[in-house]
Design a protein around this motif. Structure first.
Motif, PDB file in Angstrom:
ATOM      1  N   GLY A 228       4.770   0.350   3.960  1.00 47.54           N
ATOM      2  CA  GLY A 228       5.170  -0.997   3.571  1.00 47.54           C
ATOM      3  C   GLY A 228       6.339  -1.518   4.384  1.00 47.54           C
ATOM      4  N   GLU A 229       7.276  -0.644   4.721  1.00 44.86           N
ATOM      5  CA  GLU A 229       8.419  -1.063   5.536  1.00 44.86           C
ATOM      6  C   GLU A 229       7.992  -1.425   6.949  1.00 44.86           C
ATOM      7  OE1 GLU A 229      11.974   1.440   3.281  1.00 44.86           O
ATOM      8  OE2 GLU A 229      11.010   2.268   5.068  1.00 44.86           O
ATOM      9  N   VAL A 230       6.968  -0.735   7.446  1.00 45.04           N
ATOM     10  CA  VAL A 230       6.431  -1.090   8.767  1.00 45.04           C
ATOM     11  C   VAL A 230       5.780  -2.473   8.704  1.00 45.04           C
ATOM     12  CG1 VAL A 230       4.731  -0.486  10.522  1.00 45.04           C
ATOM     13  CG2 VAL A 230       6.116   1.307   9.456  1.00 45.04           C
ATOM     14  N   VAL A 231       5.027  -2.723   7.632  1.00 44.54           N
ATOM     15  CA  VAL A 231       4.391  -4.034   7.451  1.00 44.54           C
ATOM     16  C   VAL A 231       5.437  -5.124   7.295  1.00 44.54           C
ATOM     17  CG1 VAL A 231       2.907  -5.395   5.922  1.00 44.54           C
ATOM     18  CG2 VAL A 231       2.326  -3.014   6.427  1.00 44.54           C
ATOM     19  N   ARG A 232       6.512  -4.797   6.607  1.00 43.67           N
ATOM     20  CA  ARG A 232       7.574  -5.776   6.347  1.00 43.67           C
ATOM     21  C   ARG A 232       8.237  -6.248   7.628  1.00 43.67           C
ATOM     22  NH1 ARG A 232      13.407  -4.305   3.768  1.00 43.67           N
ATOM     23  NH2 ARG A 232      14.122  -6.394   3.221  1.00 43.67           N
ATOM     24  N   GLY A 233       8.398  -5.349   8.572  1.00 44.54           N
ATOM     25  CA  GLY A 233       9.020  -5.714   9.842  1.00 44.54           C
ATOM     26  C   GLY A 233      10.480  -6.104   9.678  1.00 44.54           C
ATOM     27  N   LYS A 234      10.846  -7.236  10.237  1.00 44.18           N
ATOM     28  CA  LYS A 234      12.242  -7.674  10.222  1.00 44.18           C
ATOM     29  C   LYS A 234      12.558  -8.670   9.107  1.00 44.18           C
ATOM     30  CE  LYS A 234      12.859  -6.983  15.211  1.00 44.18           C
ATOM     31  NZ  LYS A 234      13.248  -7.615  16.503  1.00 44.18           N
ATOM     32  N   ARG A 235      11.583  -8.903   8.228  1.00 41.26           N
ATOM     33  CA  ARG A 235      11.846  -9.821   7.110  1.00 41.26           C
ATOM     34  C   ARG A 235      12.860  -9.187   6.167  1.00 41.26           C
ATOM     35  NH1 ARG A 235       6.302 -10.495   7.988  1.00 41.26           N
ATOM     36  NH2 ARG A 235       5.809  -8.785   6.571  1.00 41.26           N
ATOM     37  N   ILE A 236      13.866  -9.956   5.772  1.00 39.80           N
ATOM     38  CA  ILE A 236      14.960  -9.402   4.977  1.00 39.80           C
ATOM     39  C   ILE A 236      14.873  -9.784   3.502  1.00 39.80           C
ATOM     40  CG2 ILE A 236      16.534  -9.341   6.945  1.00 39.80           C
ATOM     41  CD1 ILE A 236      17.806 -11.915   5.892  1.00 39.80           C
ATOM     42  N   SER A 237      13.920 -10.616   3.135  1.00 42.87           N
ATOM     43  CA  SER A 237      13.789 -11.039   1.747  1.00 42.87           C
ATOM     44  C   SER A 237      13.441  -9.846   0.853  1.00 42.87           C
ATOM     45  CB  SER A 237      12.708 -12.118   1.626  1.00 42.87           C
ATOM     46  OG  SER A 237      12.376 -12.342   0.268  1.00 42.87           O
TER      47      SER A 237
END
Length: 309
Positions: A228-237
Motif C-alpha cells: 500500500g505504501e508503494v501504491v501511495r507514492g508521494k501522497r502525504i494525505s
C-alpha cells in the motif's frame, strides 16, 4: 477465465482482510509497535462470531461482541507491556499463545462450521441474488468505507492526535503531560478490535472458523501495508494512506491468487509472503544507499573537476 474468477475471489477476500491491515497499520506505523497479538485476536473474532451465529444470534449483532472481545485482547497486551514492563513484542507473543487455548475454549473444538446458518454474506445472496464473491466484496467495501471514515475522523481529534504523537516521539509527548501508557493501551485495543472484526467477517465469508486461521496474520498485514505504501507514492494525505493500505491488501491477495493459478503449491504461500515482505523492506534501504552513493560520486567528480582547473 479461471484466473479472472480467482482474481474476483481474491479481491473480495482482500477487502475483508484489509480491515485487519488497518488494525496492523495502527500499531506498526502509527504507534511504532510490532504487535503479535493479532495472530490470536484474528482467530478470536472468527471463533466468537461462529459460536454466536450457530446459537441463533443475528450475524450483524455478533460483530459488536467480536469487536469488544478483540479490544479486551489488546487491553491484556497493553497492560502486560505498560504495567508489568514486559517488552511489547513478548507481551504480544504471550497474548497470542494464550488466545490459542482461549479460542478452543470458545468453540469447544478446533473449528466450527457455519455453513447453512444465516450470515451477512448469504443474506445478501438470498435477498439480492449476489454471487458469494460479490456479496463478500460489497460487505468488505462497506465496512472499509465506514472504518476508514472513522479512523480519519478519530485521528484528527485530540485523543487521536495524542496517539499519533506517542508513536512519533514518546518522550516529547510525555513531557507535554500526556499519559503515553494510556495512549498505547487505547491504540492496542482499537487495533485488535479491528483485527477481530476482520476475522469475524472472513469466517462468515468462508463458512467456518478455525483456531489456526490467524496464523501469519501479522506478516500478511505487514506485506499489505508495504504494498500500500508503494501504491501511495508521494501522497502525504492521511486519508490516501488508509485507502492505499486497503488497496495493498487487495493487491496482495490478487498476487497470491495469480501465483497459485500459475502452479505454486499452497504450502509455499508462507515462504512466498516472507520473501515479499523481506524484498519490500529491502527496496527502500537499497534505494537510499544508491542515492547516497550517487551523491557522493557526484561530489567527488565535482572536486576532481575543480582540482583539474
Amino acid at each position: 477465465m479461471s484466473i479472472l474468477l480467482a482474481i474476483q475471489g481474491a479481491a473480495a477476500q482482500g477487502v475483508l482482510w484489509g480491515i485487519m491491515t488497518l488494525g496492523v497499520l495502527l500499531t506498526f506505523r502509527i504507534l511504532n509497535i510490532a504487535d503479535m497479538t493479532v495472530d490470536g485476536s484474528f482467530a478470536t473474532g472468527g471463533a466468537i462470531t461462529a459460536v454466536l451465529i450457530t446459537h441463533g444470534m443475528n450475524p450483524l449483532c455478533s460483530l459488536f461482541f467480536v469487536f469488544t472481545v478483540g479490544m479486551l485482547t489488546g487491553l491484556v497486551t497493553g497492560l502486560l507491556h505498560t504495567k508489568l514492563n514486559i517488552p511489547v513484542i513478548l507481551a504480544g507473543i504471550l497474548s497470542m499463545i494464550a488466545l490459542y487455548s482461549v479460542n478452543i475454549r470458545i468453540m469447544g473444538r478446533a473449528n466450527t462450521p457455519i455453513i447453512g446458518v444465516p450470515t451477512i454474506m448469504n443474506g445478501l445472496q438470498e435477498k439480492l441474488g449476489f454471487s458469494p464473491n460479490l456479496a463478500s466484496l460489497l460487505v468488505g467495501v462497506l465496512f472499509c468505507v465506514v472504518i476508514i471514515s472513522g479512523f480519519y475522523w478519530f485521528f484528527g481529534t485530540e485523543l487521536g492526535s495524542a496517539i499519533r504523537a506517542t508513536g512519533n516521539n514518546e518522550n516529547m509527548v510525555r513531557a507535554l503531560g500526556v499519559n503515553t501508557d494510556s495512549m498505547k493501551i487505547i491504540g492496542l485495543m482499537i487495533a485488535n478490535g479491528m483485527v477481530a472484526l476482520s476475522g469475524a467477517l472472513v469466517a462468515q465469508s468462508q463458512g467456518y472458523a478455525d483456531v489456526g486461521m490467524g496464523t501469519g496474520t501479522i506478516v500478511i498485514g505487514l506485506a499489505s501495508i508495504i504494498i500500500g505504501e508503494v501504491v501511495r507514492g508521494k501522497r502525504i494525505s492521511f486519508l490516501s494512506y488508509l485507502v492505499c493500505v486497503v488497496l495493498g491488501s487487495v493487491i496482495y491477495r490478487i498476487i497470491i491468487a495469480i501465483v497459485l493459478q500459475l502452479g505454486l503449491k499452497s504450502t509455499d504461500l508462507k515462504l512466498f509472503t516472507a520473501v515479499i515482505v523481506a524484498a519490500s523492506l529491502a527496496v527502500p534501504v537499497l534505494k537510499g544507499k544508491a542515492t547516497r552513493h550517487a551523491i557522493v560520486s557526484a561530489a567527488n567528480s565535482a572536486e576532481k573537476a575543480k582540482g583539474g582547473k
